[in-house]
Design an enzyme around this catalytic site. Sequence first.
Site, PDB file in Angstrom:
ATOM      1  N   GLY A   1       0.822  -1.221   0.000  1.00  0.00           N
ATOM      2  CA  GLY A   1       0.000   0.000   0.000  1.00  0.00           C
ATOM      3  C   GLY A   1       0.846   1.257   0.000  1.00  0.00           C
ATOM      4  O   GLY A   1       0.576   2.221  -0.729  1.00  0.00           O
ATOM      5  N   CYS A   2       1.881   1.254   0.795  1.00  0.00           N
ATOM      6  CA  CYS A   2       2.749   2.432   0.911  1.00  0.00           C
ATOM      7  C   CYS A   2       3.515   2.652  -0.382  1.00  0.00           C
ATOM      8  O   CYS A   2       3.746   3.786  -0.807  1.00  0.00           O
ATOM      9  CB  CYS A   2       3.719   2.253   2.078  1.00  0.00           C
ATOM     10  SG  CYS A   2       2.854   1.967   3.636  1.00  0.00           S
ATOM     11  N   THR A   3       3.911   1.561  -1.006  1.00  0.00           N
ATOM     12  CA  THR A   3       4.630   1.653  -2.270  1.00  0.00           C
ATOM     13  C   THR A   3       3.714   2.223  -3.352  1.00  0.00           C
ATOM     14  O   THR A   3       4.102   3.138  -4.086  1.00  0.00           O
ATOM     15  CB  THR A   3       5.176   0.268  -2.680  1.00  0.00           C
ATOM     16  OG1 THR A   3       6.028  -0.206  -1.631  1.00  0.00           O
ATOM     17  CG2 THR A   3       5.973   0.344  -3.971  1.00  0.00           C
TER      18      THR A   3
END
Length: 150
Positions: free
Chosen positions: A45-47
């Site tokens: 998700g962060c990527t």
Amino acid sequence: MDTLKAGDKVPNFTVNDQDGNSISLSDYAGKKLVVFFYPKASTPGCTAEACDLRDHYKELQDAGYSLLGVSADSQKRQKNFKEKYEFPFPLLADEDKEVINAFGVWGEKKFMGKIYDGIHRMTFIVDEKGVVERVIDKVKTKIHASQILE
């Protein structure tokens, strides 16, 4: 968790980025700043979120925004994350949670039936005077830039 809201003044902070440079809120005086908090570097998700911001960085800059990514990851993890995906913005290694607590994004989270403390994925748009203009608390990781630019 007392999260900053629109109209709140952001407390000044000084934290090192992925290269050990000290970065303060005051460095951005007179500029519009997007501070995005993410739970952990290099997770899916962060990527997706950070890559979307990277891909639309020019539009964000054209709209007058500077960007700062923040998580509680170590400098080394942030550096690896930034270098792997070639992010054009600094990532703060907020291991002591100075910025995280200043914005109030640390708190109880639920995941797969477990309750634990962690960073809430939130983005703050801060105006030229260091006041929160807008809070995005339902971040859509794959189209986050458009949420900021809307």
